[in-house]
Design an enzyme around this catalytic site. Structure first.
Site, short mmCIF file in Angstrom:
data_model
loop_
_atom_site.label_atom_id
_atom_site.label_comp_id
_atom_site.label_asym_id
_atom_site.label_seq_id
_atom_site.Cartn_x
_atom_site.Cartn_y
_atom_site.Cartn_z
N ASN A 84 -10.89 -1.51 5.07
CA ASN A 84 -10.87 -0.80 6.34
C ASN A 84 -10.24 -1.58 7.50
OD1 ASN A 84 -11.92 1.52 8.07
ND2 ASN A 84 -12.99 -0.21 9.03
N SER A 136 -2.49 4.97 7.92
CA SER A 136 -2.35 5.64 9.22
C SER A 136 -1.15 6.57 9.16
CB SER A 136 -2.15 4.60 10.32
OG SER A 136 -1.70 5.20 11.51
N TYR A 149 2.59 -2.13 13.53
CA TYR A 149 1.46 -1.45 12.90
C TYR A 149 1.94 -0.47 11.83
CZ TYR A 149 -2.84 1.42 12.77
OH TYR A 149 -3.96 2.11 12.39
N ALA A 150 2.98 0.30 12.17
CA ALA A 150 3.52 1.28 11.23
C ALA A 150 4.02 0.60 9.97
CB ALA A 150 4.66 2.06 11.90
N LYS A 153 0.98 -0.47 7.88
CA LYS A 153 0.29 0.67 7.27
C LYS A 153 1.12 1.31 6.17
CE LYS A 153 -3.73 0.84 9.35
NZ LYS A 153 -4.97 0.58 8.58
#
Length: 249
Positions: A84, A136, A149-150, A153
């Site tokens: 997580n 995400s 972040y992209a 993920k």
């Protein structure tokens, strides 16, 4: 009791989606072994769910190996891993610092890899298991201002697809989830400071609302359970920004 008697490990279980998943797993009969870097938050979830756990840094491979080994020592096996941990730091790619890039890869992708790598030998010995990782919508097609972040993920999705390919014949399933913007305390606090608030942030989402953490927990519990025994290598897409409605800059 979808998870009755299953030994389930969760990283980042101290708050938000991780906490919701821990509570749902406990309600479904799982025996929990939890982790969070915040010892106080972890202790509260452990007490509420009747599980056990260790506070520590999920981006430290030595800690993760010890955390998993302690779960096996106490319970004899690992049936489920839910990964997580993740963090985002805004910034366009041309302005993103080395530190911001590495932090996002370390806490979002490395944490998933270390936990996955650590449980695989035990799942192979036990004849299988289910790994679920939090991705995400940013990992599907990218997202403006969240490139680091992209990328991390997207890596989580690919990692789960690869695990599914490499270990499916040994009974190990691996899937990811993209829940969309979720009503956790940090996001609600952030949106409360933005012009237009929640309504402006959710207008172009598939469901035009925030996802509730318990909704995410329900999906994760299903993927962890034998009810999804033929599902592997999938990314469960939920309430993200459709490509046709992505803002143009």
């Amino acid at each position: 009791m979808l998870l009755d008697g299953k030994i389930a490990l969760i990283t980042g279980a101290g708050a938000g989606i991780g906490s919701a998943v821990a509570r749902r797993f406990a309600a479904e009969g799982a025996l929990l072994w939890l982790n969070d870097i915040d010892a106080d938050a972890l202790a509260a979830v452990v007490e509420d769910t009747g599980g056990g756990g260790m506070a520590g840094d999920a981006s430290d491979p030595e800690f993760v190996a010890t955390w998993v080994a302690e779960a096996v020592r106490g319970h004899g096996r690992v049936d489920v891993l839910y990964s997580n941990v993740g963090v985002s730091r805004p910034g366009r790619i041309g302005e993103l610092s080395d530190d911001a890039w590495r932090q996002q890869q370390r806490l979002t992708l490395d944490t998933c890899f270390y936990a996955t790598r650590a449980v695989i030998p035990h799942m192979r010995t036990n004849g299988g298991g289910s790994i679920v990782a939090m991705s995400s919508g940013a990992g599907i097609g990218g997202q403006y201002g969240l490139g680091g972040y992209a990328a991390a993920k997207a890596g989580v999705i690919s990692l789960m697809e690869t695990v599914a390919t490499e270990y499916g014949d040994e009974g190990i399933r691996a899937n990811s989830v993209t829940p969309g913007p979720t009503a956790t305390a940090p996001l609600l606090s952030y949106l409360g400071r933005q012009e237009g608030g929640i309504a402006a942030h959710t207008a172009d989402l598939d469901l035009a609302r925030l996802t509730d953490p318990d909704e995410v927990a329900a999906v994760v519990a299903w993927l962890a359970s034998d009810e999804s025994s033929s599902i592997t290598g999938m990314c469960i897409r939920a309430n993200i920004r459709s490509a046709s409605r992505r803002p143009r800059h």
